[in-house]
Write a protein that holds these residues in place. Structure first.
Motif, PDB file in Angstrom:
ATOM      1  N   LEU A  70       0.831  -1.210   0.000  1.00 17.70           N
ATOM      2  CA  LEU A  70       0.000   0.000   0.000  1.00 17.70           C
ATOM      3  C   LEU A  70       0.863   1.257   0.000  1.00 17.70           C
ATOM      4  O   LEU A  70       0.522   2.248  -0.654  1.00 17.70           O
ATOM      5  CB  LEU A  70      -0.949  -0.002   1.197  1.00 17.70           C
ATOM      6  CG  LEU A  70      -2.106  -0.991   1.106  1.00 17.70           C
ATOM      7  CD1 LEU A  70      -2.802  -1.127   2.453  1.00 17.70           C
ATOM      8  CD2 LEU A  70      -3.090  -0.565   0.024  1.00 17.70           C
ATOM      9  N   ASN A  71       1.993   1.217   0.714  1.00 21.73           N
ATOM     10  CA  ASN A  71       2.919   2.356   0.717  1.00 21.73           C
ATOM     11  C   ASN A  71       3.531   2.593  -0.661  1.00 21.73           C
ATOM     12  O   ASN A  71       3.650   3.722  -1.107  1.00 21.73           O
ATOM     13  CB  ASN A  71       4.046   2.148   1.730  1.00 21.73           C
ATOM     14  CG  ASN A  71       3.703   2.684   3.089  1.00 21.73           C
ATOM     15  OD1 ASN A  71       3.110   3.746   3.210  1.00 21.73           O
ATOM     16  ND2 ASN A  71       4.068   1.942   4.117  1.00 21.73           N
ATOM     17  N   SER A  72       3.926   1.514  -1.322  1.00 27.19           N
ATOM     18  CA  SER A  72       4.630   1.662  -2.595  1.00 27.19           C
ATOM     19  C   SER A  72       3.705   1.757  -3.807  1.00 27.19           C
ATOM     20  O   SER A  72       4.014   2.462  -4.759  1.00 27.19           O
ATOM     21  CB  SER A  72       5.616   0.503  -2.784  1.00 27.19           C
ATOM     22  OG  SER A  72       4.936  -0.723  -2.876  1.00 27.19           O
ATOM     23  N   GLN A  73       2.567   1.055  -3.779  1.00 27.27           N
ATOM     24  CA  GLN A  73       1.690   1.001  -4.948  1.00 27.27           C
ATOM     25  C   GLN A  73       0.293   1.536  -4.685  1.00 27.27           C
ATOM     26  O   GLN A  73      -0.541   1.530  -5.579  1.00 27.27           O
ATOM     27  CB  GLN A  73       1.529  -0.456  -5.415  1.00 27.27           C
ATOM     28  CG  GLN A  73       2.779  -1.186  -5.724  1.00 27.27           C
ATOM     29  CD  GLN A  73       2.482  -2.647  -5.991  1.00 27.27           C
ATOM     30  OE1 GLN A  73       1.458  -3.000  -6.545  1.00 27.27           O
ATOM     31  NE2 GLN A  73       3.391  -3.518  -5.600  1.00 27.27           N
ATOM     32  N   GLY A  74       0.031   1.976  -3.465  1.00 24.77           N
ATOM     33  CA  GLY A  74      -1.307   2.330  -3.019  1.00 24.77           C
ATOM     34  C   GLY A  74      -2.200   3.032  -4.008  1.00 24.77           C
ATOM     35  O   GLY A  74      -3.266   2.528  -4.364  1.00 24.77           O
ATOM     36  N   PRO A  75      -1.811   4.198  -4.514  1.00 26.31           N
ATOM     37  CA  PRO A  75      -2.696   4.916  -5.426  1.00 26.31           C
ATOM     38  C   PRO A  75      -2.969   4.173  -6.740  1.00 26.31           C
ATOM     39  O   PRO A  75      -3.929   4.487  -7.431  1.00 26.31           O
ATOM     40  CB  PRO A  75      -1.943   6.225  -5.688  1.00 26.31           C
ATOM     41  CG  PRO A  75      -1.056   6.396  -4.505  1.00 26.31           C
ATOM     42  CD  PRO A  75      -0.670   5.001  -4.100  1.00 26.31           C
ATOM     43  N   CYS A  76      -2.145   3.183  -7.056  1.00 23.68           N
ATOM     44  CA  CYS A  76      -2.341   2.410  -8.289  1.00 23.68           C
ATOM     45  C   CYS A  76      -3.241   1.194  -8.082  1.00 23.68           C
ATOM     46  O   CYS A  76      -3.642   0.557  -9.054  1.00 23.68           O
ATOM     47  CB  CYS A  76      -0.999   1.948  -8.831  1.00 23.68           C
ATOM     48  SG  CYS A  76       0.087   3.307  -9.275  1.00 23.68           S
TER      49      CYS A  76
END
Length: 159
Positions: A70-76
């Motif tokens: 979620l930190n690295s890809q969250g918005p995607c």
């Protein structure tokens, strides 16, 4: 309800049929799913079904890995499909993390659970889950995951 002029498709089993139109369908190959399951065999089975439906899937096997994703890809990420006990464990850190981040709170969270864990449903829904699915899952159920994206985005209020 008037029928759309697009091609209609009959979906579902004989007892509960849904009529979908071509305008209701979404290209599932563009939908990104974060799959969270601590059971490796269960994760493999659900991953195979999601890929059969053409979803883009990122599998994780722990709450810590889910938070990292979620930190690295969250918005995607478009949908989170997670084992209920993983979501509710650790003081519901995953739910809190999602709800406090403006870039993540639009993501529908769908719980997966075994039949004997139904009491977790109410707790998960209270904490912020959008819906739940009972294992074993079917590809027909997973084809409909994208409808939660539409529902969740229509519930958001912007100021």
């Amino acid at each position: 309800m008037p029928m759309d002029t697009g091609e209609s498709i009959l979906s579902g089993n004989g007892s509960n049929r849904d009529y979908l139109t071509s305008n209701d369908l979404m290209d599932l190959s563009n939908v990104r799913v974060l799959l969270c399951d601590t059971d490796a065999e269960s994760c493999r089975q659900v991953l195979a079904l999601l890929k059969k439906c053409c979803y883009q899937v990122t599998p994780v096997y722990s709450a810590a890995d889910a938070l990292d994703a979620l930190n690295s890809q969250g918005p995607c990420i478009d949908i989170i499909l997670a084992e209920a006990s993983l979501l509710i464990s650790n003081g519901a850190k995953i739910f809190n993390f999602i709800q406090l981040d403006i870039n993540l709170k639009h993501i529908p969270v769908i719980m997966m659970l075994d039949e004997d864990k139904i009491p977790l449903v109410l707790k998960g829904l209270t904490l912020g889950a959008t819906d739940y699915l009972v294992k074993p899952l079917s590809s027909n159920e997973l084809m409909k995951l994208s409808t939660h994206m539409k529902r969740k985005s229509s519930q958001l209020v912007y100021y």
